[in-house]
Write a protein that holds these residues in place. Structure first.
Motif, short mmCIF file in Angstrom:
data_model
loop_
_atom_site.label_atom_id
_atom_site.label_comp_id
_atom_site.label_asym_id
_atom_site.label_seq_id
_atom_site.Cartn_x
_atom_site.Cartn_y
_atom_site.Cartn_z
N HIS A 190 -7.40 -1.69 2.36
CA HIS A 190 -7.26 -0.33 1.85
C HIS A 190 -7.41 -0.41 0.33
N VAL B 16 -3.92 14.94 2.40
CA VAL B 16 -3.63 13.79 3.26
C VAL B 16 -4.41 13.93 4.56
N VAL C 68 -6.51 9.99 1.24
CA VAL C 68 -5.48 10.71 0.48
C VAL C 68 -6.04 10.94 -0.92
N LEU D 76 1.31 4.27 -2.75
CA LEU D 76 0.98 5.63 -2.35
C LEU D 76 2.15 6.58 -2.58
N ARG E 83 -6.80 1.75 -3.59
CA ARG E 83 -6.43 2.85 -4.49
C ARG E 83 -7.56 3.01 -5.49
N TYR F 19 -6.89 7.30 -2.04
CA TYR F 19 -6.66 6.13 -1.19
C TYR F 19 -7.55 6.25 0.04
N ASP G 260 2.64 7.37 -6.24
CA ASP G 260 1.65 8.33 -6.74
C ASP G 260 1.96 9.74 -6.25
N LYS H 78 0.83 -1.21 0.00
CA LYS H 78 0.00 0.00 0.00
C LYS H 78 0.86 1.25 0.00
#
Length: 480
Positions: free
Chosen positions: A257, A146, A225, A133, A259, A233, A136, A129
């Motif tokens: 989690h 965030v 996020v 993140l 994306r 996310y 990206d 994860k």
């Protein structure tokens, strides 16, 4: 001795009167009312200190901020809900009856727009994860938003900060929200370099009067996020080394989690803006305009539902209850804390009694021992009603998800407990359709292979002292 007895009687009387006045001056459900009366009456003085930090509601000023921003956010949500004829057809096909009813219910009550064209990638392990993140973030060109309950100043927290600083140096706008209680040990000075390059960092509902205004409840438990308003996310992972399996205490950390790309990203950005503006009214962010349609992405309906003190009703809890009661074949739930209120408890028992396959997966170890005793109590009650209780044994289970038949799956920050359903600021994303739901079911099935099914023999083997702790924790469940 007569005077001593009189003094004791007067003390008990005054303490009881004060307890009743303190608790009843605010509207609460009956279970929470009795739990607080128990604490205040049987723990004189000490109970009032506990109440000072854990029982008070938000101030009038805070509630006004929340209500004003909620109204603005609802208007921004409303602008997003424009279903094409093809989208309407999708509502009547793959989503199924339960999905359509939940989607319409959450739109009408919670003003949660149905985002139709989306794509998602699931993560159950922290290293993957955070690798995605950070990649990206490194590719961001315009903005990074965030929001985490927990950001620890450890290795992964420092790595995140380094990547945010690099983005700021490229001219990317960076906004960060974190929760003070969830991020204990975090000092404001830790963000000084981020601010020196133009980044904006706020502590959710921070106060200069920490002693008089601090509250253990009403925490920002959301994890969001949003990058360039194109990628989002959300889920259960916080920012800390333990979430990457680096803790000797917890070992492997199992979470859920995702994306996300597509129409749903705009809904998560609106949620972030609402939280930012309610926290920092002096530097408000604009709400995004009507989101760009992503017709190039597959028809995959998603819906972001938030709840907390900023919403008129506990919408995530209502969604859970609706799914449980509407299930015809199965309801599978993963939660680290199983402390359901009467509504959810009755719905689960009713579903199991009706022959629905109800399975609840919980950790096999505590991270908060007192809450874990309450979890054990409710697990035992549900087991006796025909619910299958599974103890995950490959490390710590922190995932928060629900699966209803082959029609709907939900994941996010919401635990199946009083705190998440009634006190904290939470967000859950519901995914509609058979293919997406089966992906979540596949993860649950995989986890079952590493879980132990609670049995009558397990319960019979529990000692008297453990049973007492479970009963006592259950009595205080509404205020845990």
């Amino acid at each position: 001795m007569h005077y001593v007895n009189l003094v004791v009687f007067v003390f008990i009387l005054l303490n009881t009167i004060a307890a009743i006045f303190t608790v009843l001056r605010r509207k609460r459900d009956i279970a929470t009312t009795w739990a607080w009366l128990l604490v205040l009456i049987f723990l004189p003085y000490v109970g009032f200190v506990i109440y000072l930090f854990a029982g008070r509601s938000l101030s009038t000023k805070r509630m006004q901020q929340l209500n004003q921003e909620y109204a603005r956010g609802v208007r921004a949500y409303t602008r997003q809900q424009h279903l094409s004829p093809a989208d309407q057809d999708q509502l009547n096909s793959d989503m199924g009856l339960t999905g359509r009813e939940l989607a319409r219910s959450m739109w009408r009550s919670a003003s949660a727009p149905l985002a139709m064209h989306n794509a998602f990638q699931l993560f159950t392990e922290g290293n993957a994860k955070f690798a995605a993140l950070l990649a990206d973030i490194d590719a961001a060109q315009v903005s990074i938003a965030v929001e985490y309950y927990t950001i620890y100043p450890d290795a992964i927290g420092t790595e995140l900060r380094t990547h945010l600083i690099a983005a700021l140096k490229r001219g990317v706008r960076v906004n960060v929200i974190y929760d003070a209680w969830g991020s204990l040990g975090m000092r404001d000075s830790w963000w000084s370099e981020v601010r020196s390059y133009g980044g904006q960092v706020v502590v959710f509902f921070s106060s200069k009067h920490i002693f008089t205004d601090f509250r253990l409840n009403y925490r920002d438990h959301r994890k969001i996020v949003v990058i360039d308003d194109a990628i989002a996310y959300t889920g259960g992972f916080n920012v800390g080394d333990q979430y990457l399996g680096r803790s000797a205490k917890f070992g492997n950390w199992r979470d859920t989690h995702a994306r996300l790309e597509g129409d749903v990203v705009t809904a998560l950005k609106i949620r972030f803006v609402m939280d930012w503006n309610a926290t920092d009214a002096n530097r408000p962010m604009p709400y995004p305009p009507l989101g760009v349609k992503h017709d190039d992405l597959p028809l995959l309906p998603m819906q972001v539902v938030a709840s907390g003190p900023d919403t008129p009703q506990p919408y995530v809890k209502l969604a859970y209850a609706q799914l449980i009661m509407a299930a015809r074949r199965r309801v599978w739930i993963q939660t680290p804390y199983l402390v359901p209120d009467e509504t959810i408890m009755n719905a689960l028992i009713g579903a199991a009694t009706a022959g629905v396959d109800v399975r609840i997966m919980i950790p096999n170890m505590p991270d908060h021992p007192f809450i874990y005793r309450a979890t054990q109590y409710y697990a035992k009650q549900l087991h006796e009603a025909g619910v299958h209780i599974l103890h995950y044994q490959n490390g710590f289970l922190h995932a928060k998800s629900i699966i209803c038949d082959d029609e709907v799956a939900g994941f996010g920050s919401t635990n199946c407990d009083y705190r998440s359903f009634q006190l904290n600021f939470e967000v859950t994303t519901f995914v509609y359709g058979k293919d997406a739901t089966r992906k979540f079911a596949g993860l649950f099935t995989r986890d079952m292979q590493q879980s132990h099914l609670l049995t009558d023999a397990d319960i019979d083997a529990q000692g008297g002292w453990l049973r007492f702790k479970q009963q006592f924790a259950h009595m205080l469940a509404p205020i845990l």
